[in-house]
Design an enzyme around this catalytic site. Sequence first.
Site, short mmCIF file in Angstrom:
data_model
loop_
_atom_site.label_atom_id
_atom_site.label_comp_id
_atom_site.label_asym_id
_atom_site.label_seq_id
_atom_site.Cartn_x
_atom_site.Cartn_y
_atom_site.Cartn_z
N TRP A 119 0.82 -1.22 0.00
CA TRP A 119 0.00 0.00 0.00
C TRP A 119 0.85 1.27 0.00
O TRP A 119 0.34 2.37 -0.21
CB TRP A 119 -0.92 0.03 1.22
CG TRP A 119 -2.04 -0.96 1.20
CD1 TRP A 119 -2.24 -1.98 0.32
CD2 TRP A 119 -3.14 -1.02 2.13
NE1 TRP A 119 -3.38 -2.67 0.63
CE2 TRP A 119 -3.95 -2.11 1.75
CE3 TRP A 119 -3.51 -0.27 3.25
CZ2 TRP A 119 -5.11 -2.45 2.44
CZ3 TRP A 119 -4.66 -0.61 3.95
CH2 TRP A 119 -5.45 -1.69 3.54
N SER B 274 3.94 -2.04 -11.91
CA SER B 274 2.74 -1.75 -12.69
C SER B 274 1.96 -3.00 -13.09
O SER B 274 1.37 -3.06 -14.17
CB SER B 274 3.10 -0.91 -13.92
OG SER B 274 3.69 0.32 -13.52
N GLU C 296 11.63 -6.41 -9.19
CA GLU C 296 10.93 -5.17 -9.51
C GLU C 296 11.84 -4.25 -10.29
O GLU C 296 12.67 -3.54 -9.69
CB GLU C 296 10.49 -4.47 -8.22
CG GLU C 296 9.53 -5.29 -7.38
CD GLU C 296 8.65 -4.39 -6.52
OE1 GLU C 296 7.43 -4.45 -6.70
OE2 GLU C 296 9.17 -3.63 -5.71
N GLY D 279 1.73 -2.49 -6.17
CA GLY D 279 1.64 -1.19 -5.52
C GLY D 279 0.29 -0.56 -5.80
O GLY D 279 -0.73 -0.90 -5.18
N GLY D 280 0.25 0.36 -6.75
CA GLY D 280 -0.95 1.14 -7.06
C GLY D 280 -2.23 0.32 -7.14
O GLY D 280 -3.26 0.69 -6.54
N GLY E 214 5.33 2.09 -10.51
CA GLY E 214 4.49 3.28 -10.44
C GLY E 214 4.50 4.11 -11.72
O GLY E 214 4.05 5.25 -11.72
P1 PGA Z 1 3.39 -0.44 -8.68
O1 PGA Z 1 4.40 -0.67 -7.45
O2 PGA Z 1 2.55 -1.67 -8.78
O3 PGA Z 1 2.59 0.78 -8.30
O4 PGA Z 1 4.24 -0.23 -9.89
C1 PGA Z 1 5.00 -1.91 -7.22
C2 PGA Z 1 5.88 -1.82 -6.01
O5 PGA Z 1 6.54 -0.80 -5.81
O6 PGA Z 1 5.95 -2.77 -5.20
#
Ligand code: PGA
Length: 250
Positions: A10, A212, A167, A233-234, A173
């Site tokens: 989150w 993402s 990642e 994340g998002g 993001g």
């Molecule tokens: P994201 O972030 O899905 O918003 O790209 C992934 C993360 O930082 O774990």
Amino acid sequence: MRRPLVAGNWKMNGSRTESAALLERVKKGMSSASKAEAVVCPPYVLIPLAAEKLAGSVVVWGGQNLSAHKSGAFTGEISGPMLKDYGCTYVIVGHSERRTLYGENDALVAEKYGAAQAAKLTPILCVGETLREREANQTETVVARQLDTVIEKHGIGSFKNAVIAYEPVWAIGTGKTATPQQAQDVHRFIRSRLASRDEAVADNIRILYGGSMKGSNARELLAQPDIDGGLIGGASLQAEEFLMICRAAD
Ligand code: PGA
């Protein structure tokens, strides 16, 4: 067989009210028959709320970071035993935002990984290259260095109780996802790096993709043989998106 894992990061988002609603929706939407495991990692102050809302459900919770120390004069820090005390199962270690914005280097990340395991938490160890590193053909070198620091400090056996998240920093993001093939290539590299030390450990470890990932692209990423789940994340801030990814992983 590796059980798929979908972890929601989150980050620094959510009020108590919003988070309670999100937790309720995730809990309701997650089938108890799900093959995939779901974990949410809220900000520290919302962990007690997650513990309260998710108790007795199939969804587990974890931290986004932890101190390398157990207790003591470390103003503003939260330790592994504290997370464990609130029922956390997992903790993210070495997220690229921690590495770049808070100066966490490989050595500190390795200490935190050890601190997580000492507290009986499963570390989700994040690795990944920046765009500049990828363009300079340094992806494997960077990921190998990030992994090797932990292997050398804690041994390959420690990966029996760990998760790795690949990642690519340029995909976090940004809405830019690695292609399934790009991701698979690095995941395979990570697994083979571990296999050169211990094949069973490499076969059993779950390697998540992060960057993402969302409902609409999860299926093709998760279809890759070495992608065992996602670090989200998002999209983890919207119950429906997160649940769609969990279903794709199932
Ligand atoms: P994201 O972030 O899905 O918003 O790209 C992934 C993360 O930082 O774990």
